[in-house]
Design a protein around this motif. Sequence first.
Motif, PDB file in Angstrom:
ATOM      1  N   PHE B 130       0.855  -1.180   0.000  1.00 58.14           N
ATOM      2  CA  PHE B 130       0.000   0.000   0.000  1.00 58.14           C
ATOM      3  C   PHE B 130       0.897   1.238   0.000  1.00 58.14           C
ATOM      4  N   ASN B 183      -5.597  11.159  -1.482  1.00 55.99           N
ATOM      5  CA  ASN B 183      -5.863  11.667  -0.138  1.00 55.99           C
ATOM      6  C   ASN B 183      -4.876  10.991   0.794  1.00 55.99           C
ATOM      7  N   THR B 186      -4.699   7.441   3.797  1.00 61.84           N
ATOM      8  CA  THR B 186      -5.791   6.458   3.912  1.00 61.84           C
ATOM      9  C   THR B 186      -5.298   5.031   3.742  1.00 61.84           C
ATOM     10  N   SER B 189      -4.396   2.732   7.215  1.00 64.15           N
ATOM     11  CA  SER B 189      -5.346   1.871   7.945  1.00 64.15           C
ATOM     12  C   SER B 189      -5.872   0.763   7.038  1.00 64.15           C
ATOM     13  N   GLN B 190      -5.978   1.037   5.742  1.00 60.46           N
ATOM     14  CA  GLN B 190      -6.411  -0.023   4.824  1.00 60.46           C
ATOM     15  C   GLN B 190      -5.425  -1.184   4.843  1.00 60.46           C
ATOM     16  N   GLY B 193      -6.070  -3.357   7.716  1.00 60.03           N
ATOM     17  CA  GLY B 193      -7.257  -4.170   7.443  1.00 60.03           C
ATOM     18  C   GLY B 193      -6.943  -5.316   6.500  1.00 60.03           C
ATOM     19  N   TRP B 194      -6.143  -5.023   5.481  1.00 56.90           N
ATOM     20  CA  TRP B 194      -5.752  -6.081   4.524  1.00 56.90           C
ATOM     21  C   TRP B 194      -4.971  -7.169   5.260  1.00 56.90           C
ATOM     22  N   ALA B 195      -4.057  -6.735   6.109  1.00 53.28           N
ATOM     23  CA  ALA B 195      -3.217  -7.690   6.839  1.00 53.28           C
ATOM     24  C   ALA B 195      -4.066  -8.533   7.786  1.00 53.28           C
ATOM     25  N   MET B 196      -5.035  -7.905   8.437  1.00 53.40           N
ATOM     26  CA  MET B 196      -5.910  -8.653   9.347  1.00 53.40           C
ATOM     27  C   MET B 196      -6.750  -9.669   8.582  1.00 53.40           C
ATOM     28  N   GLY B 219      -4.762  11.472  10.783  1.00 55.78           N
ATOM     29  CA  GLY B 219      -5.377  10.528  11.712  1.00 55.78           C
ATOM     30  C   GLY B 219      -5.129   9.092  11.309  1.00 55.78           C
ATOM     31  N   ASP B 220      -5.143   8.811  10.005  1.00 60.20           N
ATOM     32  CA  ASP B 220      -4.988   7.432   9.548  1.00 60.20           C
ATOM     33  C   ASP B 220      -3.689   6.792  10.029  1.00 60.20           C
ATOM     34  N   HIS B 223      -4.480   5.791  13.536  1.00 60.94           N
ATOM     35  CA  HIS B 223      -5.457   4.700  13.538  1.00 60.94           C
ATOM     36  C   HIS B 223      -4.763   3.383  13.199  1.00 60.94           C
ATOM     37  N   PHE B 227      -4.750   0.115  15.589  1.00 61.66           N
ATOM     38  CA  PHE B 227      -5.341  -1.153  15.158  1.00 61.66           C
ATOM     39  C   PHE B 227      -4.254  -2.222  14.976  1.00 61.66           C
ATOM     40  N   TYR B 231      -4.652  -5.561  17.271  1.00 62.55           N
ATOM     41  CA  TYR B 231      -4.949  -6.857  16.654  1.00 62.55           C
ATOM     42  C   TYR B 231      -3.686  -7.578  16.161  1.00 62.55           C
TER      43      TYR B 231
END
Lengths: 463, 410
Positions: B130, B183, B186, B189-190, B193-196, B219-220, B223, B227, B231
Amino acid sequence: MTDILMPALSPTMTEGKLSKWLKKEGDTITAGDVIAEIETDKATMEVEAVDEGTLTKILVAEGTEGVAVNTPIAQLNGAANGAANGKAAAAPPPAAKSDDAPKADAKSEAKAPAAAPVPPKPEAKSFPAEEAKFYETTASKTVREALRDAMAEEMRRDETVFLMGEEVAEYNGAYKVSQGLLDEFGAERVIDTPITEQGFAGLGVGAAFNGLKPIVEFMTWNFAMQAIDQIVNSAAKTQYMSGGQMGCSIVFRGPNGVASRVGAQHSQDYASWYAHVPGLYVLAPYTAADAKGLLKAAIRDPNPVVFLEHELMYGTAFDVPVDENFIVPIGKARIARPGKDVTITAYSRMVGLALAAAEQLAKDGIDAEVIDLRTIRPLDVETITNSVKKTNRLVSCEEGWPFAGIGSEMAAIAMENFFDDLDAPVARVYGVDVPLPYAANLEKLALPQVEHIVEAAKKVSYR
Amino acid sequence: MKNTPALSLYIPEPKYRPGDTPDFSDLNVSAAGVVRRPDVAVNSSEIHDLAFTLIRVLDDKGDAVGPWDPKLDVDTLKRGLRAMLLTRIFDDRMFRAQRQGKTSFYMKSLGEEAVAVAQALALDRDDMCFPTYRQQGLLIARDYPLVMMMNQIYSNEQDPLKGRQLPIMYSSKEHGFFSISGNLGTQFSQAVGWAMASAYKGDDRICAAWIGDGSTAEGDFHHALTFGSVYRAPVLLNVVNNQWAISSYQGIAGGDRSTFASRAIGYGIPGLRVDGNDFLAVYAATQWAADRARMNLGPTVLELFTYRAEGHSTSDDPTQYRPADEPGAWPLGDPVNRLTKHLIARGVWSDDEHKALVDELTEYVKAVGKEAEKNGTLGNSKLPSVKTMFEDVYKEVPPHLRKQRQELGV
């Protein structure tokens, strides 16, 4: 003798279960004593005595469900203090706590936004043919249960589906929509997140890019303002920007619109905000059946879906088809009440108000057709057009603000699609153009009511 | 009478502005080889010091020294050198193409090539990336066809993204390169999420994300660290500290107060600070973090300490806000030169071979450029197909978009 009434322990509570009496007949009670436990739509709460005296009679046995707010549940003899007792008897119905003025106030006024009378049960014949057959066998379910069932069924069917959000697991959801899901599916699929909407929305988007199907619950859509960049700039656009390589199959869901007495920051209708964005589908069901059928469709859909629920509807029961294959197609409106004189469009909770308005209009000889839009984007222009070609009149209803709202889109659609069929200008019913005030009287004034819909329908009917 | 001074507002300023003589002699640079290399299973609380030092392997003579030396074989080193050089030569040509009006916009990665290339080689080919807009080296190291990059840059009929994205915002699922977001932040945090999701599926693929020093203020960034920590996501969270966010020096993002690697400490994540111009150090630190992720030990924050030797983009003139000779004064040198020196020091490379490679790659990029230009460049008649404009908004084209397309007559 004073009646102790079933208290409203939350602004949205209309009934509850009297789960346990902690005092018995003959007990002496002082103000502040916990006398009973009540299960509301959100939680179990303790009821404290407001007055002093002796509990002479219990009128509602423990374990009774569906006890309406303000029903007498017990009698108190306050002989020990005649003056106070007399005063108490004359006082407004007791609230949960004597010092909880806003709630006491809320109780008498909270019905304002919740004013949709008991919604007429939609009849199977008013559904599109492909859905009607499922209504042969139904069960009564609240919207809350229907949403939970939809998620549970889809999670059983497809192990890539998971739920994520604040309080969704251990607490079963802030509004108890995810009741029982943690127990059934475990902590890997029902995930409590840190408190950052932008963070877990981004997380969900990333998981969707890796082929999972996240259901992201926002405690309310108001809190999703922080996450709007992830929803609009990433979820909605990436499939397009990547030349079709990477789609984002994800559902963002939670309560939208007004609740009761939650003020300007917690009472917004986001239908027109998200409906503005290509790449998103925006759904806003009214009945429990549509909530279930549309949520299942949303979870199966390969596109990002914004799913707008309504806090004031969670506890309302409807007949819901029991067949797990019941799916409501995205993009199809439903004629909630057939009529021939005027078309009224509405979505989410406003459908109930529109149906109530139609009943009133019927008394005046106006036969209104109520269209439950169900999907905001893509809007079912065909159903609206066919209806107006018959009625020649259109009233659009929404809770949200007027400027660039769903009603503005209705007016534009009317211009483009059936201008020549209109016998009157399109009328719009909406929330007044101010941040929603907290005070009960102001809140009521700011929100669209049944009488506004009646007035608008009469106006376009020149009555 | 109060005896405290009046309050005064503090605005951070870079040390040098145009006209000043840059001098980085007071920059706290660890000598190569001195920083310890803990076991990958170390508890993050035991390595807080690694967030404040600088992991370096290549010394001034070009020798690989110390515990972080990844001891790479010559073929891997040559592959890295080739990919870095190709990135640089490609960047040069595309930058000039913008000046010739063949594209609207370009961003070079001059001076930062080791970050993307060494990391691409240290990660597995199937690991997901990413990136930000300055990791084109990832694609090049993973052999994404240069001509496809150029077709996108030139906005021609063969643009793989069908004319929908900015010139340098590539996207290739096949190459594990997530669509770049304009942007900022972003993707961070994506990536978590992908890793999780990868962990949930019991997969063996991990994930890496990149962010700039400036965007750590988003902020991302925070975040993702929250996360990732909560996790224990199998993800590498890379901060490319290239000192500049357009004209804002890294102090504007809080870099003067503490290192970006040290942001990890509060989240209980290992934070490594790495010489981003040292190919071997970047490779070794990435490998260490990737091993941790693969062993279910969670995320690592890597601060890749480097220097943006060019302007932010073709729209930027850095001499307006920093001394023109500052890039040359940067004490950590150039990543291509340092790896070349190492190969020569090892006796497996020569000046002649190097020159031949540069010539070969220059000719190659030129030839690919001609091939791409046959498909058209910005503003000439060969444009992306109009028909596809309404596709991929949704998985299927919905009726209202089909109607719009018909109304346009395409």
